[in-house]
Design a protein around this motif. Sequence first.
Motif, mmCIF file in Angstrom:
data_model
loop_
_atom_site.group_PDB
_atom_site.id
_atom_site.type_symbol
_atom_site.label_atom_id
_atom_site.label_comp_id
_atom_site.label_asym_id
_atom_site.label_seq_id
_atom_site.Cartn_x
_atom_site.Cartn_y
_atom_site.Cartn_z
ATOM 1 N N ASN A 63 0.844 -1.179 0.000
ATOM 2 C CA ASN A 63 0.000 0.000 0.000
ATOM 3 C C ASN A 63 0.889 1.241 0.000
ATOM 4 O O ASN A 63 1.585 1.520 0.974
ATOM 5 C CB ASN A 63 -0.915 -0.005 1.233
ATOM 6 C CG ASN A 63 -1.900 1.143 1.232
ATOM 7 O OD1 ASN A 63 -1.935 1.947 0.310
ATOM 8 N ND2 ASN A 63 -2.706 1.223 2.269
ATOM 9 N N THR A 64 0.865 1.999 -1.084
ATOM 10 C CA THR A 64 1.736 3.165 -1.213
ATOM 11 C C THR A 64 1.342 4.296 -0.269
ATOM 12 O O THR A 64 2.095 5.260 -0.111
ATOM 13 C CB THR A 64 1.722 3.689 -2.661
ATOM 14 O OG1 THR A 64 0.364 3.921 -3.068
ATOM 15 C CG2 THR A 64 2.349 2.667 -3.603
ATOM 16 N N LEU A 65 0.174 4.214 0.374
ATOM 17 C CA LEU A 65 -0.222 5.205 1.374
ATOM 18 C C LEU A 65 0.329 4.878 2.756
ATOM 19 O O LEU A 65 0.301 5.718 3.648
ATOM 20 C CB LEU A 65 -1.757 5.295 1.457
ATOM 21 C CG LEU A 65 -2.504 5.701 0.196
ATOM 22 C CD1 LEU A 65 -4.004 5.722 0.465
ATOM 23 C CD2 LEU A 65 -2.034 7.060 -0.308
ATOM 24 N N TYR A 66 0.811 3.674 2.899
ATOM 25 C CA TYR A 66 1.278 3.236 4.222
ATOM 26 C C TYR A 66 2.681 3.763 4.494
ATOM 27 O O TYR A 66 3.589 3.641 3.674
ATOM 28 C CB TYR A 66 1.277 1.708 4.298
ATOM 29 C CG TYR A 66 1.754 1.168 5.627
ATOM 30 C CD1 TYR A 66 0.902 1.119 6.721
ATOM 31 C CD2 TYR A 66 3.060 0.722 5.783
ATOM 32 C CE1 TYR A 66 1.330 0.630 7.942
ATOM 33 C CE2 TYR A 66 3.508 0.233 7.001
ATOM 34 C CZ TYR A 66 2.634 0.192 8.078
ATOM 35 O OH TYR A 66 3.069 -0.288 9.289
ATOM 36 N N THR A 67 2.846 4.365 5.674
ATOM 37 C CA THR A 67 4.161 4.823 6.109
ATOM 38 C C THR A 67 4.313 4.502 7.588
ATOM 39 O O THR A 67 3.328 4.225 8.278
ATOM 40 C CB THR A 67 4.331 6.351 5.918
ATOM 41 O OG1 THR A 67 3.279 7.030 6.642
ATOM 42 C CG2 THR A 67 4.254 6.735 4.452
ATOM 43 N N ASP A 68 5.534 4.512 8.074
ATOM 44 C CA ASP A 68 5.769 4.286 9.496
ATOM 45 C C ASP A 68 5.012 5.329 10.309
ATOM 46 O O ASP A 68 5.123 6.533 10.052
ATOM 47 C CB ASP A 68 7.264 4.372 9.820
ATOM 48 C CG ASP A 68 8.037 3.198 9.248
ATOM 49 O OD1 ASP A 68 7.404 2.166 8.969
ATOM 50 O OD2 ASP A 68 9.266 3.315 9.075
ATOM 51 N N GLY A 69 4.262 4.874 11.260
ATOM 52 C CA GLY A 69 3.510 5.786 12.107
ATOM 53 C C GLY A 69 2.113 6.087 11.606
ATOM 54 O O GLY A 69 1.311 6.685 12.324
ATOM 55 N N ASN A 70 1.812 5.703 10.376
ATOM 56 C CA ASN A 70 0.461 5.905 9.850
ATOM 57 C C ASN A 70 -0.319 4.609 10.015
ATOM 58 O O ASN A 70 -0.248 3.719 9.181
ATOM 59 C CB ASN A 70 0.510 6.315 8.376
ATOM 60 C CG ASN A 70 -0.879 6.536 7.782
ATOM 61 O OD1 ASN A 70 -1.883 6.549 8.508
ATOM 62 N ND2 ASN A 70 -0.951 6.719 6.482
ATOM 63 N N ASP A 71 -1.063 4.510 11.115
ATOM 64 C CA ASP A 71 -1.790 3.285 11.391
ATOM 65 C C ASP A 71 -3.235 3.357 10.912
ATOM 66 O O ASP A 71 -4.068 2.540 11.294
ATOM 67 C CB ASP A 71 -1.761 2.965 12.892
ATOM 68 C CG ASP A 71 -2.339 4.091 13.733
ATOM 69 O OD1 ASP A 71 -2.724 5.120 13.156
ATOM 70 O OD2 ASP A 71 -2.411 3.922 14.969
ATOM 71 N N MET A 72 -3.543 4.340 10.061
ATOM 72 C CA MET A 72 -4.899 4.479 9.534
ATOM 73 C C MET A 72 -5.202 3.468 8.439
ATOM 74 O O MET A 72 -6.360 3.132 8.191
ATOM 75 C CB MET A 72 -5.098 5.893 8.977
ATOM 76 C CG MET A 72 -5.086 6.992 10.021
ATOM 77 S SD MET A 72 -6.587 7.000 11.004
ATOM 78 C CE MET A 72 -7.791 7.495 9.785
ATOM 79 N N VAL A 73 -4.154 2.992 7.746
ATOM 80 C CA VAL A 73 -4.358 2.114 6.596
ATOM 81 C C VAL A 73 -3.576 0.819 6.767
ATOM 82 O O VAL A 73 -2.598 0.754 7.518
ATOM 83 C CB VAL A 73 -3.930 2.809 5.281
ATOM 84 C CG1 VAL A 73 -4.799 4.021 5.000
ATOM 85 C CG2 VAL A 73 -2.460 3.210 5.327
ATOM 86 N N ASP A 74 -4.022 -0.203 6.053
ATOM 87 C CA ASP A 74 -3.310 -1.479 6.044
ATOM 88 C C ASP A 74 -2.025 -1.354 5.232
ATOM 89 O O ASP A 74 -1.971 -0.585 4.271
ATOM 90 C CB ASP A 74 -4.192 -2.574 5.448
ATOM 91 C CG ASP A 74 -5.357 -2.941 6.352
ATOM 92 O OD1 ASP A 74 -5.127 -3.086 7.567
ATOM 93 O OD2 ASP A 74 -6.483 -3.079 5.844
ATOM 94 N N PRO A 75 -1.016 -2.144 5.579
ATOM 95 C CA PRO A 75 0.239 -2.060 4.811
ATOM 96 C C PRO A 75 0.123 -2.639 3.405
ATOM 97 O O PRO A 75 0.963 -2.369 2.562
ATOM 98 C CB PRO A 75 1.232 -2.851 5.669
ATOM 99 C CG PRO A 75 0.394 -3.731 6.527
ATOM 100 C CD PRO A 75 -0.882 -3.001 6.766
ATOM 101 N N TYR A 76 -0.923 -3.458 3.160
ATOM 102 C CA TYR A 76 -1.094 -4.056 1.833
ATOM 103 C C TYR A 76 -2.432 -3.643 1.235
ATOM 104 O O TYR A 76 -3.414 -3.411 1.947
ATOM 105 C CB TYR A 76 -1.003 -5.583 1.904
ATOM 106 C CG TYR A 76 0.334 -6.062 2.413
ATOM 107 C CD1 TYR A 76 1.492 -5.844 1.678
ATOM 108 C CD2 TYR A 76 0.437 -6.704 3.638
ATOM 109 C CE1 TYR A 76 2.724 -6.258 2.148
ATOM 110 C CE2 TYR A 76 1.656 -7.121 4.126
ATOM 111 C CZ TYR A 76 2.804 -6.896 3.368
ATOM 112 O OH TYR A 76 4.017 -7.295 3.841
ATOM 113 N N PHE A 77 -2.466 -3.565 -0.071
ATOM 114 C CA PHE A 77 -3.658 -3.169 -0.815
ATOM 115 C C PHE A 77 -4.137 -4.392 -1.590
ATOM 116 O O PHE A 77 -3.538 -4.782 -2.578
ATOM 117 C CB PHE A 77 -3.314 -2.016 -1.758
ATOM 118 C CG PHE A 77 -4.476 -1.472 -2.548
ATOM 119 C CD1 PHE A 77 -5.781 -1.868 -2.310
ATOM 120 C CD2 PHE A 77 -4.257 -0.521 -3.541
ATOM 121 C CE1 PHE A 77 -6.841 -1.353 -3.027
ATOM 122 C CE2 PHE A 77 -5.307 0.008 -4.274
ATOM 123 C CZ PHE A 77 -6.598 -0.417 -4.015
#
Length: 511
Positions: A63-77
Amino acid sequence: MQLATMIASPNSRRFRVAGVIAALALVALILHLRLRWQPAPFEYAHEYYQSVRSYFKGSVYNNTLYTDGNDMVDPYFNSSAPCANFPNTDGVLLVMKTGATEAFDRMPTHLLTTLSCLPDFLLFSDMEQQIGPYHIFDALAEFEESAKAHNDDFDLYRNQKECPVSQKSCIDAKSEGHKAWNLDKYKFLPMMEQTWRMRPNHDWYIFAEADTYIFWANMIHWLKKQSGFDPREKLYLGSRSFIGGTPFAHGGSGYILSGTLLRHLIEYHPGVVKQYNVKGSNECCGDLMLAMALEEYESVKVRQAWPMINGEKPSTLPYGPGHWCEPLLTMHHMNSEEISSVWQFEQTRKVDRILMIRDVYEGLIQPKMQVSRANWDNLSDDVCYINPDPEAQDRAEGHFRDRQKKQEDMNDVEKEAWKSWENCAKVCASQDEPDDKSSNEKKRSRTCFQYRWHEEVCCTAKSFKLGAPKPAPGDSSSKAKWMSGWHLKGINEWIDAMGECKEPAWKKAEL
């Protein structure tokens, strides 16, 4: 007889072979389990992810929206079932308007994202076109020839039809932008008539532009459950704007007509479209003309649904008081990349609750916030501090001059704010409490979150926005530089003081 006993029967040989295979399988299972019992290496999660990919019909990506500290989204799309959580849109029809000069730039992204989950919709333009299996109808096809003949607004319409190759090759969308705008206003009323003829008897009709994004889960929940509106009533909902004292629903933000209102307008007043086609040359905007027709023929005015129906996009939304716990139904000025990103955010959000403005900030904007950015405009313009020299005052834009703080009301920091971007940055910091132990109420009442400095003009904002880049100045002087900054300490304190949004702050759409 002895020879016969030495030769095993075919069945016994099969049993022995099966036994050997079973034994080997048992050994393999034991080895596999033994490896699983061992401490998993760091790459284990990735290896497991790779092993399960084949079980999905579609693809699974980082998931290209996923970053360290951003727990709003899943790491995979996982894109295998994009419409799994899409709401039931029975009784609701989307009508999207575009233009021939932009259709192939804007529409494909819609068709790959939200529109892919809609069972039906209508697309209108100022030219009949085809994008793959999707047909775009010409809203002006039935426009009276006599009304078009001597109207310069239709020059682009005629040029488009005469183009023997792609519209991109014939029409420069940038230079012809004003012509496309002039032509656009004539589509609104004819589009209403064609929509009712092609798709009658829906409860709700949602009209949107090609740069409008619709949060469908929120929209359907609001229309069918939360709003309390009955589509059997004559209803016109949107983000209200005014021109010449006339209220109208801003077209780019999206607007909604009940089926009853659309039916009354078209079936009970057959001359309305022709009348307003003639009026078009004297009016600025199609959304204004629609509002005028609804008031003239149906005595219906727009009900205000802002900020849920919103004219901003994630990077320009004014996050803060009044723009935090409110749910979003639409956003505007969205380019194709932004539409795709918001769709991806909706697809990979970890929570399944009503999406609020706060969620958009925390999922899409907060990871990009930093102390300052050069060659950047974060749209700060609520309170301004300008060099008091008369020449500098004349040089500053009138909008900024009108928002200057009076000299006698300034503190020492504010009086120096115009001199440099470093001085400008101190204005918001000067609002911090000395002991840093102010109450939540004090933190919630903060009125300075960010600043923008350019050409000896310092402006601050009562909300926080990301904004957009500015070209680096050709002038080497320091005052020509664009600088934007965010008082992250104050922003984060305000967010903490607000706490969780216990319930979505739905707005009652009122006259």
